[in-house]
Motif scaffolding. Structure first.
Motif, PDB file in Angstrom:
ATOM      1  N   GLN A 267      -1.646  15.917  -1.766  1.00 37.44           N
ATOM      2  CA  GLN A 267      -0.224  16.069  -2.031  1.00 37.44           C
ATOM      3  C   GLN A 267       0.546  16.227  -0.724  1.00 37.44           C
ATOM      4  OE1 GLN A 267       1.058  18.826  -5.058  1.00 37.44           O
ATOM      5  NE2 GLN A 267      -0.855  18.653  -6.201  1.00 37.44           N
ATOM      6  N   THR A 268      -0.013  17.003   0.189  1.00 35.56           N
ATOM      7  CA  THR A 268       0.629  17.188   1.498  1.00 35.56           C
ATOM      8  C   THR A 268       0.692  15.877   2.255  1.00 35.56           C
ATOM      9  OG1 THR A 268      -0.183  19.470   1.595  1.00 35.56           O
ATOM     10  CG2 THR A 268       0.536  18.463   3.663  1.00 35.56           C
TER      11      THR A 268
ATOM     12  N   PRO B  47       0.812  -1.235   0.000  1.00 34.43           N
ATOM     13  CA  PRO B  47       0.000   0.000   0.000  1.00 34.43           C
ATOM     14  C   PRO B  47       0.836   1.272   0.000  1.00 34.43           C
ATOM     15  CG  PRO B  47      -0.848  -1.575   1.605  1.00 34.43           C
ATOM     16  CD  PRO B  47       0.459  -2.108   1.122  1.00 34.43           C
ATOM     17  N   LEU B  48       1.916   1.288   0.788  1.00 36.89           N
ATOM     18  CA  LEU B  48       2.765   2.479   0.813  1.00 36.89           C
ATOM     19  C   LEU B  48       3.376   2.744  -0.562  1.00 36.89           C
ATOM     20  CD1 LEU B  48       4.690   2.160   4.207  1.00 36.89           C
ATOM     21  CD2 LEU B  48       2.879   3.781   3.636  1.00 36.89           C
TER      22      LEU B  48
ATOM     23  N   GLY C 103       2.621   5.792  -3.114  1.00 38.04           N
ATOM     24  CA  GLY C 103       3.810   6.627  -3.107  1.00 38.04           C
ATOM     25  C   GLY C 103       4.231   7.110  -4.480  1.00 38.04           C
ATOM     26  N   GLY C 104       3.303   7.124  -5.428  1.00 40.50           N
ATOM     27  CA  GLY C 104       3.610   7.643  -6.752  1.00 40.50           C
ATOM     28  C   GLY C 104       4.119   6.616  -7.734  1.00 40.50           C
TER      29      GLY C 104
ATOM     30  N   PRO D  84       7.051   7.690   3.304  1.00 42.92           N
ATOM     31  CA  PRO D  84       8.496   7.618   3.024  1.00 42.92           C
ATOM     32  C   PRO D  84       8.825   7.000   1.681  1.00 42.92           C
ATOM     33  CG  PRO D  84       7.851   5.979   4.664  1.00 42.92           C
ATOM     34  CD  PRO D  84       6.664   6.865   4.464  1.00 42.92           C
ATOM     35  N   VAL D  85       7.944   6.122   1.182  1.00 44.14           N
ATOM     36  CA  VAL D  85       8.221   5.455  -0.087  1.00 44.14           C
ATOM     37  C   VAL D  85       8.167   6.440  -1.248  1.00 44.14           C
ATOM     38  CG1 VAL D  85       7.449   3.614  -1.660  1.00 44.14           C
ATOM     39  CG2 VAL D  85       7.394   3.253   0.804  1.00 44.14           C
ATOM     40  N   LEU D  86       7.412   7.530  -1.100  1.00 41.88           N
ATOM     41  CA  LEU D  86       7.356   8.554  -2.139  1.00 41.88           C
ATOM     42  C   LEU D  86       8.762   9.042  -2.485  1.00 41.88           C
ATOM     43  CD1 LEU D  86       5.909  10.715  -3.921  1.00 41.88           C
ATOM     44  CD2 LEU D  86       5.875  12.165  -1.877  1.00 41.88           C
TER      45      LEU D  86
END
Length: 253
Positions: A196-197, A177-178, A182-183, A203-205
């Protein structure tokens, strides 16, 4: 530094990979290849480029990072958990081997496995999507730092886990899921400002964004911030393991 002890643990863990080749290598490669076929070739051909990058290529760094993180956590955790489960951990702890040497052996093997699978998937991606790597050295740096960091995280999970359910909880229920949020499949620029915030707390972003920058020179977060976040995570893992080794948490009791 007892190099022979490190080599013994490292080679044993790598031999375990060879014994479970279908599960360790073939399965994640096939699974990721299906993502490339479905999202890269089928769906990607019908979507507009993202930041000037074809959709199939855009998602490639995220898919590699998803597999890399998952495999490093799983290999790092299972490497130390099974000696605990079988009781052979006490033979290792009673041997003239420092905790740092045990850590280097297990984490080094988990990192090697993760890097091998990541590079295999990178080569596989070239058959399905148009791919370029603008910064190959930085790409390898991002891969290596991520592999080491999450192998350390997996080592911590293996020490903490009491049973197989806890062992598989993080790689199966937390990391996917992260990573998806995360993009991996999109740029966070398409999200409303509030989300976005929120995404910046994932952290995975930073891992996916920095890794993608090394391919195409585009990212949601500045690559130096991504490197700083990886360094911070690595420092936290090392700090926690330092405490574990001092106290013997879940190892000597």
């Amino acid at each position: 530094m007892n190099l022979e002890a490190i080599k013994a643990i490292y080679y044993y863990e790598m031999a375990r990979m060879r014994r479970t080749l279908l599960q360790s290598v073939v399965s994640p490669v096939i699974t990721t290849a299906l993502y490339f076929i479905v999202f890269g070739a089928a769906v990607g051909s019908r979507m507009e480029p993202v930041d000037g990058v074809g959709y199939g290529g855009f998602i490639t760094p995220g898919l590699i990072m998803l597999t890399l993180i998952t495999q490093c956590v799983m290999n790092g955790s299972s490497g130390i958990y099974f000696p605990k489960f079988t009781g052979t951990i006490y033979e290792i702890l009673s041997a003239p081997i420092a905790m740092a040497e045990i850590l280097i052996g297990y984490v080094g093997a988990a990192t090697t496995k993760g890097m091998m699978i990541g590079l295999i998937i990178l080569a596989t991606a070239a058959f399905f999507v148009d791919l370029r790597i603008d910064h190959p050295v930085l790409m390898l740096v991002f891969m290596l730092l991520t592999a080491v960091s999450f192998s350390l995280a997996g080592f911590i999970i293996g020490i903490w886990a009491k049973n197989f359910e806890q062992l598989s909880m993080v790689p199966m229920l937390v990391i996917p899921p992260l990573t998806f949020l995360g993009g991996t499949f999109y740029s966070i620029d398409v999200l409303p400002p509030f989300w976005q915030t929120v995404s910046h707390f994932n952290p995975v972003l930073y891992l996916v964004s920095g890794f993608r920058w090394s391919f195409f020179g585009v990212s949601d977060v500045h690559p130096l911030i991504s490197l700083a976040m990886i360094g911070l995570f690595l420092a936290v893992c090392l700090g926690f393991l330092s405490w574990v080794f001092r106290t013997g948490y879940k190892l000597r009791t």
